[in-house]
Motif scaffolding. Structure first.
Motif, PDB file in Angstrom:
ATOM      1  N   GLY A 173       0.822  -1.206   0.000  1.00 22.10           N
ATOM      2  CA  GLY A 173       0.000   0.000   0.000  1.00 22.10           C
ATOM      3  C   GLY A 173       0.856   1.257   0.000  1.00 22.10           C
ATOM      4  O   GLY A 173       0.540   2.246  -0.672  1.00 22.10           O
ATOM      5  N   MET A 174       1.963   1.217   0.748  1.00 23.38           N
ATOM      6  CA  MET A 174       2.837   2.399   0.796  1.00 23.38           C
ATOM      7  C   MET A 174       3.512   2.619  -0.552  1.00 23.38           C
ATOM      8  O   MET A 174       3.651   3.749  -1.023  1.00 23.38           O
ATOM      9  CB  MET A 174       3.895   2.219   1.897  1.00 23.38           C
ATOM     10  N   ARG A 177       1.193   4.243  -2.810  1.00 27.38           N
ATOM     11  CA  ARG A 177       1.085   5.685  -2.515  1.00 27.38           C
ATOM     12  C   ARG A 177       2.257   6.447  -3.091  1.00 27.38           C
ATOM     13  O   ARG A 177       2.098   7.583  -3.555  1.00 27.38           O
ATOM     14  CB  ARG A 177       1.084   5.912  -1.013  1.00 27.38           C
ATOM     15  N   ASP A 201      -4.949  -5.828  -0.452  1.00 30.10           N
ATOM     16  CA  ASP A 201      -6.022  -6.341   0.391  1.00 30.10           C
ATOM     17  C   ASP A 201      -7.116  -5.290   0.573  1.00 30.10           C
ATOM     18  O   ASP A 201      -6.849  -4.100   0.448  1.00 30.10           O
ATOM     19  CB  ASP A 201      -5.467  -6.706   1.765  1.00 30.10           C
ATOM     20  N   VAL A 202      -8.316  -5.725   0.933  1.00 31.88           N
ATOM     21  CA  VAL A 202      -9.444  -4.778   0.976  1.00 31.88           C
ATOM     22  C   VAL A 202      -9.206  -3.570   1.874  1.00 31.88           C
ATOM     23  O   VAL A 202      -9.567  -2.453   1.505  1.00 31.88           O
ATOM     24  CB  VAL A 202     -10.803  -5.398   1.384  1.00 31.88           C
ATOM     25  N   VAL A 203      -8.622  -3.795   3.026  1.00 31.28           N
ATOM     26  CA  VAL A 203      -8.454  -2.674   3.951  1.00 31.28           C
ATOM     27  C   VAL A 203      -7.468  -1.661   3.368  1.00 31.28           C
ATOM     28  O   VAL A 203      -7.718  -0.454   3.365  1.00 31.28           O
ATOM     29  CB  VAL A 203      -7.961  -3.181   5.326  1.00 31.28           C
ATOM     30  N   VAL A 204      -6.367  -2.181   2.824  1.00 25.61           N
ATOM     31  CA  VAL A 204      -5.361  -1.312   2.222  1.00 25.61           C
ATOM     32  C   VAL A 204      -5.920  -0.668   0.959  1.00 25.61           C
ATOM     33  O   VAL A 204      -5.671   0.497   0.664  1.00 25.61           O
ATOM     34  CB  VAL A 204      -4.084  -2.122   1.911  1.00 25.61           C
ATOM     35  N   GLN A 205      -6.712  -1.429   0.232  1.00 29.45           N
ATOM     36  CA  GLN A 205      -7.339  -0.896  -0.979  1.00 29.45           C
ATOM     37  C   GLN A 205      -8.114   0.369  -0.659  1.00 29.45           C
ATOM     38  O   GLN A 205      -8.033   1.377  -1.351  1.00 29.45           O
ATOM     39  CB  GLN A 205      -8.289  -1.943  -1.561  1.00 29.45           C
ATOM     40  N   ARG A 206      -8.850   0.304   0.432  1.00 30.77           N
ATOM     41  CA  ARG A 206      -9.681   1.439   0.792  1.00 30.77           C
ATOM     42  C   ARG A 206      -8.816   2.633   1.184  1.00 30.77           C
ATOM     43  O   ARG A 206      -9.112   3.769   0.817  1.00 30.77           O
ATOM     44  CB  ARG A 206     -10.577   1.005   1.952  1.00 30.77           C
ATOM     45  N   GLN A 207      -7.704   2.369   1.900  1.00 31.93           N
ATOM     46  CA  GLN A 207      -6.827   3.479   2.289  1.00 31.93           C
ATOM     47  C   GLN A 207      -6.184   4.123   1.065  1.00 31.93           C
ATOM     48  O   GLN A 207      -6.125   5.348   0.947  1.00 31.93           O
ATOM     49  CB  GLN A 207      -5.735   2.964   3.235  1.00 31.93           C
ATOM     50  N   MET A 209      -7.250   4.040  -2.014  1.00 38.04           N
ATOM     51  CA  MET A 209      -8.285   4.716  -2.805  1.00 38.04           C
ATOM     52  C   MET A 209      -8.628   6.071  -2.190  1.00 38.04           C
ATOM     53  O   MET A 209      -8.764   7.066  -2.903  1.00 38.04           O
ATOM     54  CB  MET A 209      -9.520   3.807  -2.801  1.00 38.04           C
ATOM     55  N   ASP A 229     -13.710  -4.199 -10.531  1.00 37.10           N
ATOM     56  CA  ASP A 229     -14.434  -4.331  -9.280  1.00 37.10           C
ATOM     57  C   ASP A 229     -15.609  -3.361  -9.273  1.00 37.10           C
ATOM     58  O   ASP A 229     -15.455  -2.160  -9.096  1.00 37.10           O
ATOM     59  CB  ASP A 229     -13.478  -4.041  -8.113  1.00 37.10           C
ATOM     60  N   GLY A 231     -18.018  -2.982  -7.204  1.00 31.37           N
ATOM     61  CA  GLY A 231     -18.283  -2.352  -5.918  1.00 31.37           C
ATOM     62  C   GLY A 231     -17.432  -1.106  -5.753  1.00 31.37           C
ATOM     63  O   GLY A 231     -17.910  -0.046  -5.337  1.00 31.37           O
ATOM     64  N   LEU A 232     -16.162  -1.229  -6.114  1.00 29.46           N
ATOM     65  CA  LEU A 232     -15.250  -0.094  -6.002  1.00 29.46           C
ATOM     66  C   LEU A 232     -15.714   1.052  -6.899  1.00 29.46           C
ATOM     67  O   LEU A 232     -15.715   2.217  -6.507  1.00 29.46           O
ATOM     68  CB  LEU A 232     -13.843  -0.555  -6.392  1.00 29.46           C
TER      69      LEU A 232
ATOM     70  N   PRO B 262     -16.028  -2.702  -0.809  1.00 35.77           N
ATOM     71  CA  PRO B 262     -16.863  -1.753  -1.545  1.00 35.77           C
ATOM     72  C   PRO B 262     -18.117  -2.459  -2.057  1.00 35.77           C
ATOM     73  O   PRO B 262     -18.017  -3.483  -2.711  1.00 35.77           O
ATOM     74  CB  PRO B 262     -15.965  -1.307  -2.700  1.00 35.77           C
ATOM     75  N   ILE B 264     -21.966  -2.314  -4.071  1.00 39.29           N
ATOM     76  CA  ILE B 264     -22.558  -1.505  -5.135  1.00 39.29           C
ATOM     77  C   ILE B 264     -23.824  -0.806  -4.669  1.00 39.29           C
ATOM     78  O   ILE B 264     -24.357   0.032  -5.361  1.00 39.29           O
ATOM     79  CB  ILE B 264     -22.844  -2.323  -6.415  1.00 39.29           C
ATOM     80  N   GLU B 278      -1.966   2.017   8.010  1.00 39.10           N
ATOM     81  CA  GLU B 278      -0.859   1.063   8.065  1.00 39.10           C
ATOM     82  C   GLU B 278       0.480   1.760   7.873  1.00 39.10           C
ATOM     83  O   GLU B 278       1.480   1.359   8.437  1.00 39.10           O
ATOM     84  CB  GLU B 278      -1.029  -0.022   7.005  1.00 39.10           C
TER      85      GLU B 278
END
Lengths: 333, 351
Positions: A173-174, A177, A201-207, A209, A229, A231-232, B262, B264, B278
């Protein structure tokens, strides 16, 4: 992220502004020994100032090819056949290689899919951040350059000391960034993000994003978000274009698209998504996308479409605005 | 109930040695994991976690591809490292795997028939070539592929989804007791994902095959499994009935995971609250206490001093978190107590 009345107003404001990027009749073919693979066929769209446009589709639907075409990074045997890509008044397709080079990063920047693997493993973060700025000669001295590096790291939520680290010392994730920081280093008008979080991973994905959207807002840039995705996309994009076999099936505001998809492909695709809300039988879309070497006549989706009728075979449906802000290419409408 | 596979107090620790042989630091990939896979009744259990949670280590231990640093992995009561030759062949038949990447498992020079023919020959599943052909066609049809369109082709002529379904067909052909599916749909397009999951579920329903579904995707885990095990950095964070764990998560980590998906449905947006970051905590795994402590919004003093045991909060669920310390601690049969309880509840509900 449309969750309050205010947000809805800002979202529609984003949509009503003038286009930053206009793509007209873009076609990209890959020339192989078996003929031309028509990866993108006569695609037109625009991205307005501050807008977040999403592009979704299955693999081979042409979404990444569009991203590369906008950056003029299609490599042989691929070629932009026709069309124009007008960014801020300039047609990128007509620029010389050298002129295009100065546009990249400066006006249009890319955050690539596995971007974290694109960092040089034996070079510290700071020189990698400076590299692009130096090449574009923005006229900062060393001290100012350092300050700019720290400013960039700060804007993507990283600490100063990351500048003196090597990529292997950072998490995925870093690293992603850092790649966002590189992409925004020259304050581009348009950021193309090609599956920027698909390896996370989902949690990092959200950060990540959240970071990307924050810098986009700070810069006042537009964003073209490519991914699969749904949902994203629903959470992030103002408008979403659904691609099928190198063309748009539907381009709609995301709130409308996900609550009331119009094109049969959009409907099936959204219905095929497993839900975390309720269990049910999982319905895939039967069949496969057509070969791009040998496109069928008429609508590209007709062989998998439950509503196909004779007209679908005879003529290709154009992408038309059938309701305000809803473009659909289907004979049903 | 016969125990097909058992993992008893298995830990896997990767020690990093420098070139000079000095021990640098060690990473606990899986910590004291105990679980049983029963032969009957067949169940689908999901193992969920992000990268580094130990889920792939668990798969490798179960398949015997790596041996535990401590603890045991048993197949029908015998350590899988000490199986007799016959038992080993039986093990290779009973436990099949479907791997993540539908591209790398094929040898590009062979036609796809090869991956189906080899097990038929090795396990002598057919008496004649004609019978082998029928067997292959049946198993392909069972996963929704047309044999005519599939057999005789090379891997590059098929899509990722088709290739993955051939792997499901291969697993079916062998009639295993357990299929370990390690991220079977993460590299497949959305429209095909549903089809593959549905064919996995069909194998379970129609042929009574148990399944361990390893994934980072809670949504698909929720759709196909009955039980779920949430791993975090090698430890079990939460375990139990999938409806309880996913619909009403108790462990702060499970809650974070589910919130981060996420969806929909635009009436449910990502909360804009400040997330634990993190990047602000590079050394994020504490050496003692709860492994989630540094990221946990509810962290207490006790969390940093000792690791929480699994507290049984419901009949069919246990959570490893001190927030639930008024509940009884799970006995020494570990996860099995909870996993068996959920089978009971589902069975009685069906009556």
């Amino acid at each position: 992220m449309v969750n309050t009345v205010d947000d809805i107003q800002t979202a529609s404001k984003r949509i009503d502004t003038a286009p930053v990027l206009t793509v007209n009749g873009l076609s990209v073919y890959y020339h192989t020994s078996r003929g031309a693979v028509k990866a993108v066929e006569n695609v037109s769209f625009d991205i307005r100032a501050h807008e977040r446009l999403g592009l979704v589709g299955e693999s081979g639907s042409g979404k990444s090819t569009i991203a590369l075409a906008l950056l003029r990074m299609i490599k042989p045997p691929g070629r932009i056949e026709t069309g124009e890509v007008i960014l801020d008044g300039t047609d990128l397709v007509r620029l010389s290689e050298e002129q295009m080079r100065s546009m990249r990063l400066n006006k249009i920047a890319l955050v690539a899919q596995g971007a974290m693997n694109s960092l040089n493993p034996v070079v510290k973060i700071k020189p990698q951040l400076i590299d692009g700025m130096k090449d574009h000669d923005i006229g900062l001295n060393d001290k100012q350059m350092d300050a700019r590096v720290y400013e960039l790291l700060d804007s993507v939520g990283l600490r100063k000391d990351v500048a003196d680290m090597y990529p292997h010392e950072l998490s995925g994730g870093m690293k992603q960034r850092v790649c966002i920081a590189i992409a925004i280093s020259l304050r581009p008008k348009l950021i193309i993000a090609d599956e920027p979080t698909s390896a996370l991973d989902v949690v990092v994905q959200r950060q990540v994003m959240d970071t990307l959207l924050k810098v986009q807002e700070d810069l006042g840039a537009s964003i073209l978000l490519i991914g699969h995705d749904m949902g994203l996309m629903a959470q992030v994009a103002d408008r979403v274009g659904i691609m099928y076999a190198g063309e748009f099936a539907e381009v709609s505001q995301s709130a409308d698209l996900f609550s009331d998809p119009l094109h049969p492909y959009s409907q099936l695709l959204i219905n095929s998504l497993p839900s975390i809300e309720h269990k049910g039988t999982l319905k895939g879309i039967p069949g496969l996308p057509p070969s791009l070497l040998d496109r069928p006549s008429g609508c590209a989706f007709r062989q998998r479409c439950p509503f196909a009728f004779d007209r679908c075979e005879a003529e290709e449906p154009p992408l038309r605005e059938i309701r305000p802000n809803r473009l659909v290419s289907c004979h049903l409408y | 109930m016969t125990k097909l596979m058992e993992i008893r107090h298995a830990s896997k620790i990767f020690g990093q040695k420098t070139i000079t042989g000095k021990q640098k630091q060690s990473t606990v990939a899986l910590n004291d994991f105990t679980m049983t896979v029963q032969e009957a009744p067949p169940t689908i259990t999901a193992v969920v976690g992000e990268s580094g949670s130990g889920k792939t280590t668990l798969v490798r231990l179960l398949l015997g591809l790596t041996s535990p640093t401590s603890g045991e992995v048993l197949y029908r009561g015998t350590d899988i490292r000490k199986l007799s030759k016959d038992a080993q062949i039986q093990f290779l038949r009973d436990v099949q795997t479907i791997m993540q990447d539908p591209y790398e498992v094929y040898n590009p020079f062979y036609k796809v028939d090869h991956v189906l023919k080899v097990p038929i020959e090795k396990f002598k599943l057919a008496k004649s070539p004609a019978e082998a052909q029928t067997l292959m066609e049946e198993s392909l049809s069972a996963v929704g592929l047309r044999p005519d369109d599939t057999l005789g082709r090379h891997p590059h002529q098929l899509s990722g989804g088709q290739r993955q379904r051939i792997m499901v067909a291969r697993a079916l052909l062998i009639r295993p007791r357990l299929i370990i599916a390690d991220e079977p749909v993460s590299m497949v397009d959305a429209s095909l994902r549903a089809t593959i999951l549905e064919s996995l579920r069909k194998l379970h329903d129609d042929f009574g095959i148990s399944m361990l579904y390893i994934t980072h995707d809670l949504t698909t885990a929720y759709q196909i499994s009955r039980n779920i095990i949430v791993l975090y950095r090698g430890d079990v964070a939460e375990v139990g009935d999938v409806d309880l764990v996913v619909r009403q998560p108790l462990h702060p980590y499970t809650q974070l995971l589910i919130e981060s998906i996420p969806v929909i449905d635009l009436s449910q947006t990502w909360k804009k609250e400040k997330l634990d970051d993190e990047s602000q905590s590079v050394a994020s795994v504490p050496s003692q206490g709860c492994r989630f402590a540094n990221r946990c919004p509810h962290v207490m003093d006790i969390c940093r001093q000792q690791a929480p045991p699994l507290y049984r909060t419901d009949e069919g669920r246990a959570v490893s978190c001190f927030l639930y310390k008024e509940n009884p601690v799970l006995g020494n049969r570990g996860l099995d107590e909870v996993l068996e309880a959920t089978q009971g509840t589902v069975a009685s509900a069906a009556d």
